[in-house]
Design a protein around this motif. Structure first.
Motif, mmCIF file in Angstrom:
data_model
loop_
_atom_site.group_PDB
_atom_site.id
_atom_site.type_symbol
_atom_site.label_atom_id
_atom_site.label_comp_id
_atom_site.label_asym_id
_atom_site.label_seq_id
_atom_site.Cartn_x
_atom_site.Cartn_y
_atom_site.Cartn_z
ATOM 1 N N ALA A 77 12.053 -2.746 26.555
ATOM 2 C CA ALA A 77 12.966 -3.622 27.047
ATOM 3 C C ALA A 77 12.999 -5.004 27.235
ATOM 4 C CB ALA A 77 13.353 -3.070 28.651
ATOM 5 N N PHE A 78 11.606 -5.459 26.903
ATOM 6 C CA PHE A 78 11.371 -6.996 27.100
ATOM 7 C C PHE A 78 10.608 -7.546 25.946
ATOM 8 C CE2 PHE A 78 11.433 -5.504 31.667
ATOM 9 C CZ PHE A 78 12.583 -6.196 31.900
ATOM 10 N N ARG A 79 11.022 -6.863 24.789
ATOM 11 C CA ARG A 79 10.213 -7.169 23.544
ATOM 12 C C ARG A 79 10.817 -8.569 23.200
ATOM 13 N NH1 ARG A 79 9.644 -2.873 19.326
ATOM 14 N NH2 ARG A 79 7.907 -2.276 21.079
ATOM 15 N N ARG A 80 10.117 -9.480 22.982
ATOM 16 C CA ARG A 80 10.276 -10.730 22.551
ATOM 17 C C ARG A 80 9.530 -11.187 21.096
ATOM 18 N NH1 ARG A 80 8.875 -12.920 28.279
ATOM 19 N NH2 ARG A 80 10.700 -12.223 29.483
ATOM 20 N N ALA A 81 10.065 -12.222 20.345
ATOM 21 C CA ALA A 81 9.727 -12.736 19.127
ATOM 22 C C ALA A 81 8.234 -13.147 19.429
ATOM 23 C CB ALA A 81 10.387 -13.655 18.603
ATOM 24 N N SER A 82 7.895 -13.573 20.545
ATOM 25 C CA SER A 82 6.607 -14.195 20.731
ATOM 26 C C SER A 82 5.179 -13.056 21.031
ATOM 27 C CB SER A 82 6.327 -15.154 21.889
ATOM 28 O OG SER A 82 6.723 -14.650 23.038
ATOM 29 N N HIS A 83 5.933 -11.839 21.198
ATOM 30 C CA HIS A 83 4.930 -10.797 21.813
ATOM 31 C C HIS A 83 4.363 -10.283 20.567
ATOM 32 C CE1 HIS A 83 7.261 -9.376 25.665
ATOM 33 N NE2 HIS A 83 6.578 -10.611 25.674
ATOM 34 N N ARG A 84 2.967 -9.762 20.793
ATOM 35 C CA ARG A 84 2.085 -9.237 19.704
ATOM 36 C C ARG A 84 1.525 -7.818 20.263
ATOM 37 N NH1 ARG A 84 0.101 -12.950 15.751
ATOM 38 N NH2 ARG A 84 1.110 -14.992 15.926
ATOM 39 N N TYR A 85 1.220 -7.085 19.223
ATOM 40 C CA TYR A 85 0.641 -5.964 19.690
ATOM 41 C C TYR A 85 -0.810 -6.207 19.119
ATOM 42 C CZ TYR A 85 -1.935 -1.501 19.040
ATOM 43 O OH TYR A 85 -2.615 -0.604 18.782
ATOM 44 N N ARG A 86 -1.990 -6.060 20.160
ATOM 45 C CA ARG A 86 -3.425 -6.083 19.815
ATOM 46 C C ARG A 86 -4.040 -4.860 20.328
ATOM 47 N NH1 ARG A 86 -1.796 -11.063 21.775
ATOM 48 N NH2 ARG A 86 -2.395 -13.018 20.155
ATOM 49 N N HIS A 87 -5.103 -4.437 19.384
ATOM 50 C CA HIS A 87 -5.946 -3.229 19.514
ATOM 51 C C HIS A 87 -7.468 -3.678 19.437
ATOM 52 C CE1 HIS A 87 -6.847 1.115 18.003
ATOM 53 N NE2 HIS A 87 -7.669 0.611 18.992
ATOM 54 N N TYR A 88 -7.905 -3.691 20.674
ATOM 55 C CA TYR A 88 -9.346 -3.895 20.620
ATOM 56 C C TYR A 88 -10.154 -2.792 20.891
ATOM 57 C CZ TYR A 88 -7.774 -8.733 21.873
ATOM 58 O OH TYR A 88 -7.479 -10.098 22.066
ATOM 59 N N LEU A 89 -11.532 -3.010 20.460
ATOM 60 C CA LEU A 89 -12.492 -2.092 20.748
ATOM 61 C C LEU A 89 -13.713 -2.647 21.529
ATOM 62 C CD1 LEU A 89 -13.910 0.710 20.630
ATOM 63 C CD2 LEU A 89 -14.942 0.096 18.530
ATOM 64 N N LEU A 90 -13.973 -2.027 22.792
ATOM 65 C CA LEU A 90 -15.017 -2.724 23.598
ATOM 66 C C LEU A 90 -16.030 -1.803 23.819
ATOM 67 C CD1 LEU A 90 -16.122 -5.110 25.330
ATOM 68 C CD2 LEU A 90 -14.828 -4.082 27.340
ATOM 69 N N ASP A 91 -17.211 -2.197 22.982
ATOM 70 C CA ASP A 91 -18.321 -1.067 22.848
ATOM 71 C C ASP A 91 -19.594 -1.681 23.451
ATOM 72 O OD1 ASP A 91 -19.461 1.130 21.115
ATOM 73 O OD2 ASP A 91 -20.862 -0.265 20.712
ATOM 74 N N SER A 118 0.765 1.768 36.089
ATOM 75 C CA SER A 118 2.055 1.910 35.839
ATOM 76 C C SER A 118 1.879 3.482 34.851
ATOM 77 C CB SER A 118 2.559 1.106 34.646
ATOM 78 O OG SER A 118 3.632 1.402 34.009
ATOM 79 N N THR A 119 3.095 3.968 35.211
ATOM 80 C CA THR A 119 3.090 5.150 34.394
ATOM 81 C C THR A 119 3.248 4.915 33.078
ATOM 82 O OG1 THR A 119 5.448 5.449 34.605
ATOM 83 C CG2 THR A 119 4.378 6.403 36.698
ATOM 84 N N GLU A 120 3.109 6.145 32.244
ATOM 85 C CA GLU A 120 3.236 5.806 30.743
ATOM 86 C C GLU A 120 4.540 5.871 30.482
ATOM 87 O OE1 GLU A 120 2.509 8.210 26.602
ATOM 88 O OE2 GLU A 120 2.331 9.403 28.535
ATOM 89 N N GLN A 121 5.748 6.228 31.117
ATOM 90 C CA GLN A 121 7.343 6.108 30.869
ATOM 91 C C GLN A 121 7.485 4.476 31.108
ATOM 92 O OE1 GLN A 121 9.629 8.814 33.107
ATOM 93 N NE2 GLN A 121 11.573 8.328 31.711
ATOM 94 N N GLU A 122 7.069 4.260 32.473
ATOM 95 C CA GLU A 122 7.293 2.771 32.903
ATOM 96 C C GLU A 122 6.910 1.750 31.922
ATOM 97 O OE1 GLU A 122 7.461 3.073 37.620
ATOM 98 O OE2 GLU A 122 5.424 2.800 36.721
ATOM 99 N N PHE A 123 5.700 1.900 31.484
ATOM 100 C CA PHE A 123 4.860 1.073 30.431
ATOM 101 C C PHE A 123 5.713 0.763 29.178
ATOM 102 C CE2 PHE A 123 2.328 0.125 26.768
ATOM 103 C CZ PHE A 123 1.424 -0.901 27.482
ATOM 104 N N TRP A 124 6.176 2.031 28.682
ATOM 105 C CA TRP A 124 6.882 1.924 27.332
ATOM 106 C C TRP A 124 8.326 1.465 27.450
ATOM 107 C CZ3 TRP A 124 3.808 1.489 23.659
ATOM 108 C CH2 TRP A 124 2.755 1.671 23.522
ATOM 109 N N LEU A 125 8.930 1.792 28.631
ATOM 110 C CA LEU A 125 10.220 1.006 29.050
ATOM 111 C C LEU A 125 10.182 -0.453 28.969
ATOM 112 C CD1 LEU A 125 11.606 3.467 31.822
ATOM 113 C CD2 LEU A 125 12.290 3.086 29.343
ATOM 114 N N ASN A 126 9.189 -0.960 29.876
ATOM 115 C CA ASN A 126 8.763 -2.146 30.009
ATOM 116 C C ASN A 126 8.820 -3.014 28.379
ATOM 117 O OD1 ASN A 126 8.879 -3.524 32.640
ATOM 118 N ND2 ASN A 126 7.305 -2.116 33.240
ATOM 119 N N VAL A 127 7.813 -2.225 27.679
ATOM 120 C CA VAL A 127 7.316 -2.817 26.037
ATOM 121 C C VAL A 127 8.744 -3.082 25.480
ATOM 122 C CG1 VAL A 127 6.169 -2.105 24.107
ATOM 123 C CG2 VAL A 127 5.134 -2.014 26.192
#
Length: 138
Positions: A112-126, A101-110
């Protein structure tokens, strides 16, 4: 003699600092409207959970993603770049497909379709320490 040791010490510090700067982390953003667990060879016992949007930062050159249980496909990444992916299909699933996805499409999806069940997670894979969940919020 002390001056030589001092210069050697500072030389090591500078080389480590420049080495760290020459190996930036790759950022991988993932979006899914439902919920999905992504299994990688690098973190077999701890899947990457995507329900909403997730950021995975890694110092790996590629990820080996599980496609059919015990079969893996390697996805190469260029270090220091940022990648955006969104899930293909909808609903709650344990397996799925992602498309670029492009950066713009990605953030539009995030947004536009935000729901109460959605979470943001930030991982580090080292390479050395594996997968760590750094942050999680609704």
């Amino acid at each position: 003699m002390r001056i030589v040791i001092l210069f050697a010490f500072f030389g090591m510090l500078l080389s480590k600092k420049s080495l760290a700067q020459s190996n930036p982390l790759t950022k991988i953003y993932l979006y899914n409207g439902g919920s999905i667990d992504i299994k990688t060879r690098e973190s077999l016992n701890q899947p990457i959970r995507v329900s909403g949007y997730t950021l995975v930062e890694t110092n790996l050159d590629s990820l080996s993603l599980s496609v059919l249980g015990d079969q893996f496909v390697s996805v190469p990444f260029e270090r220091g770049r940022t990648y955006y992916f969104r899930a293909v299909g909808s609903g709650v699933t344990t397996e799925g497909s992602f498309t670029t996805s492009t950066e713009q499409e990605f953030w539009l999806n995030v947004n536009a379709f935000r729901r109460a069940s959605h979470r943001y997670r930030h991982y580090l894979l080292d390479k050395e320490s594996g997968l760590k969940l750094l942050e999680e919020k609704r």
